[in-house]
Design a protein around this motif. Structure first.
Motif, PDB file in Angstrom:
ATOM      1  N   LYS A  31     -20.904  -2.020   5.704  1.00 13.17           N
ATOM      2  CA  LYS A  31     -21.270  -1.329   4.473  1.00 13.17           C
ATOM      3  C   LYS A  31     -20.097  -1.302   3.506  1.00 13.17           C
TER       4      LYS A  31
ATOM      5  N   LYS B  81     -17.580   3.123  14.370  1.00 12.40           N
ATOM      6  CA  LYS B  81     -17.235   4.409  13.765  1.00 12.40           C
ATOM      7  C   LYS B  81     -15.720   4.564  13.785  1.00 12.40           C
TER       8      LYS B  81
ATOM      9  N   ASN C 263     -16.226  10.196  11.168  1.00 10.36           N
ATOM     10  CA  ASN C 263     -17.211   9.250  10.651  1.00 10.36           C
ATOM     11  C   ASN C 263     -18.437   9.354  11.535  1.00 10.36           C
TER      12      ASN C 263
ATOM     13  N   MET D 218     -20.891   2.337  10.324  1.00 10.15           N
ATOM     14  CA  MET D 218     -20.356   1.498   9.251  1.00 10.15           C
ATOM     15  C   MET D 218     -21.020   0.123   9.184  1.00 10.15           C
TER      16      MET D 218
ATOM     17  N   ASN E  65     -18.462   4.023   2.680  1.00 10.79           N
ATOM     18  CA  ASN E  65     -18.493   4.825   3.904  1.00 10.79           C
ATOM     19  C   ASN E  65     -18.150   6.262   3.552  1.00 10.79           C
TER      20      ASN E  65
END
Length: 101
Positions: free
Chosen positions: A29, A68, A56, A60, A32
């Motif tokens: 991505k 993560k 997180n 991702m 984030n």
């Protein structure tokens, strides 16, 4: 909430992987989100230290590959503007000057 932007999908390695030392990561991505937990301690009126742990909870990778990242940040700071009332007066005066008196 911190925002992280993925500017590049290239990864450089110390060793040779698949015949090269750099790889393109596909499917990550661009944006984030990192919620965080933070603490700050004032040493003096103007000097402080702070620490923040970024979580997180969101994946991702776009295609379900679990990726993560969590990280710890620490800082040392100097408070340039200690008195809010002085700042308010300065900004009011600056606005007055910019409007053309």
């Amino acid at each position: 909430m911190n925002f992280g932007f993925n500017l590049s999908e290239k990864v450089k390695t110390d060793g040779i992987v698949n015949g090269t030392d750099s790889q393109d990561l596909v499917g990550y991505k661009t944006l984030n989100l990192f919620p965080f937990l933070a603490a700050e301690y004032k040493i003096t009126d103007k000097i402080f230290v702070d620490a923040r742990y970024n979580f997180n909870f969101f994946d991702m990778h776009k295609n379900g590959f679990e990726t993560k990242i969590g990280f710890l940040q620490a800082g040392l700071g100097y408070d340039l503007i200690q008195h809010t009332e002085k700042l308010k007066r300065f900004l009011f005066y600056l606005e007055y000057l910019l409007k053309g008196s």
